[in-house]
Design a protein around this motif. Structure first.
Motif, PDB file in Angstrom:
ATOM      1  N   UNK A 177     -31.995 -11.414 -15.976  1.00 22.23           N
ATOM      2  CA  UNK A 177     -31.451 -12.710 -16.379  1.00 22.23           C
ATOM      3  C   UNK A 177     -30.612 -13.373 -15.289  1.00 22.23           C
ATOM      4  N   UNK A 178     -30.191 -12.616 -14.284  1.00 23.43           N
ATOM      5  CA  UNK A 178     -29.293 -13.164 -13.275  1.00 23.43           C
ATOM      6  C   UNK A 178     -29.961 -14.320 -12.525  1.00 23.43           C
ATOM      7  N   UNK A 179     -29.293 -15.460 -12.504  1.00 18.48           N
ATOM      8  CA  UNK A 179     -29.797 -16.618 -11.784  1.00 18.48           C
ATOM      9  C   UNK A 179     -30.929 -17.343 -12.474  1.00 18.48           C
ATOM     10  N   UNK A 180     -31.296 -16.927 -13.680  1.00 19.54           N
ATOM     11  CA  UNK A 180     -32.431 -17.521 -14.377  1.00 19.54           C
ATOM     12  C   UNK A 180     -32.001 -18.692 -15.231  1.00 19.54           C
ATOM     13  N   UNK A 181     -32.905 -19.658 -15.347  1.00 21.88           N
ATOM     14  CA  UNK A 181     -32.777 -20.722 -16.332  1.00 21.88           C
ATOM     15  C   UNK A 181     -33.830 -20.531 -17.396  1.00 21.88           C
ATOM     16  N   UNK A 182     -33.448 -20.620 -18.654  1.00 22.02           N
ATOM     17  CA  UNK A 182     -34.383 -20.439 -19.758  1.00 22.02           C
ATOM     18  C   UNK A 182     -34.501 -21.743 -20.552  1.00 22.02           C
ATOM     19  N   UNK A 183     -35.561 -22.532 -20.303  1.00 18.39           N
ATOM     20  CA  UNK A 183     -35.814 -23.683 -21.183  1.00 18.39           C
ATOM     21  C   UNK A 183     -36.085 -23.185 -22.606  1.00 18.39           C
TER      22      UNK A 183
END
Length: 274
Positions: A177-183
C-alpha cells in the motif's frame, strides 16, 4: 500502537474507528470540536500544540486534510515519528486526470506525501451520502434541482471507504500500500435520475426532479464561492452523460467482497427521507 483518526464526527471516521477496534487496534479520535465526542482530543490547525498532543505516541493516521493544512500536518507527523498515513483524497486528484492540475486534492496529496512516513491515498468518486443534500432540498422545496441528470456516476457507500481504510491500516506500513493511490467506486454505474428514482421506490419520498441547465446551475451553485470548482464540476458531469462510469476494483480487492449498492445505502439510512 495507536491509530489517530481525524475528522472524528464524520461517517467514515466513525465506521473506521469501529472496524479498527473490532480488529484489535487502539484508536484515538481527533476533532475540531472534541467536546461533541466523548474521549476525543482536539485537532485544531490554529492551535499547533493540539496537533503535537494528538500525535503523541501515534504510529498511524487516517487523515482528512486540505492544501492549507497539509504541510503543517506533514511536519507535525514527522516530528512525532508517525510511520503511516492514509489520506482521504478524491478521484479528481489522479495524475492522468486532465483536470488534476490545480485540483486541491492533488495539491494535498503532494504536501501530505512529502513526509518521511508511508502514505496511501484513498480516492473515492461520488459519495452515496450526497443523497443527504437531496433530502434537505426535498424537505425544504419538494424538489431536487441538479444539472445533467443523465450523467453517470458509480457512487460509493461510506462503509466501503472505511473498510478499505481498515485493511490498509491493519496491514500497516512497509507493504504493497505504500505510495499507492486507490480510486474507489461503488459496484454499479447509475445516472443521477436513476438514483433519484430509487429514492422514491425504496423510501416512498415524493418530489420533483428538476434537470437544470448549465447556466441555471451556475447561478444556484454560486453560493459555493469557487467559480473554478463549479466549472470543473459542470464539465465533469457533462462528460459523463451517456458514458457509463468505470467500476474500480479496489473495494473488492482489498475487502474480498463487492461494494455495497445504492439500494443498500438507502436501506441503511431509513430515516433520511422520512
Amino acid at each position: 500502537m495507536t491509530i489517530l483518526i481525524t475528522g472524528g464526527r464524520g461517517k467514515i471516521a466513525r465506521a473506521l474507528a469501529a472496524g479498527l477496534v473490532s480488529g484489535g487496534r487502539d484508536v484515538r479520535i481527533a476533532s475540531r470540536s472534541p467536546q461533541d465526542l466523548p474521549g476525543a482530543v482536539s485537532w485544531d490547525f490554529e492551535n499547533p500544540s493540539s496537533l503535537t498532543a494528538a500525535l503523541d505516541g501515534i504510529t498511524q493516521v487516517f487523515l482528512y486534510a486540505e492544501p492549507s493544512t497539509a504541510g503543517v500536518f506533514a511536519a507535525a507527523a514527522d516530528a512525532a515519528g508517525v510511520r503511516q498515513v492514509v489520506l482521504l483524497s478524491s478521484m479528481s486528484s489522479q495524475a492522468d486526470n486532465d483536470e488534476a492540475a490545480g485540483d486541491p486534492h492533488a495539491e494535498t496529496e503532494v504536501l501530505v506525501g512529502s513526509g518521511s512516513y508511508a502514505t496511501t491515498y484513498l480516492q473515492p468518486g461520488a459519495f452515496m451520502t450526497n443523497a443527504l443534500f437531496w433530502s434537505h432540498s426535498i424537505r425544504a422545496t419538494g424538489q431536487v434541482r441538479l444539472p445533467y441528470l443523465e450523467a453517470e456516476e458509480a457512487p460509493i457507500h461510506e462503509q466501503d471507504i472505511a473498510d478499505v481504510a481498515v485493511r490498509v491500516l491493519l496491514d500497516g506500513p512497509g507493504g504493497e500500500h505504500d505510495g499507492r493511490g486507490y480510486p474507489l467506486t461503488g459496484p454499479e454505474s447509475m445516472t443521477r435520475r436513476a438514483q433519484l428514482a430509487q429514492v422514491t421506490e425504496i423510501t416512498g419520498a415524493s418530489f420533483e426532479a428538476v434537470d437544470l441547465t448549465a447556466d441555471e446551475a451556475r447561478v444556484e451553485m454560486s453560493a459555493l464561492g469557487r467559480p473554478a470548482q463549479v466549472e470543473a464540476l459542470l464539465a465533469y458531469w457533462s462528460s459523463r452523460v451517456g458514458s457509463p462510469h468505470p467500476i474500480e476494483p479496489a473495494v473488492e480487492k482489498l475487502t474480498g467482497r463487492s461494494g455495497r449498492t445504492f439500494r443498500t445505502w438507502l436501506a441503511d439510512h431509513p430515516g433520511v427521507f422520512a
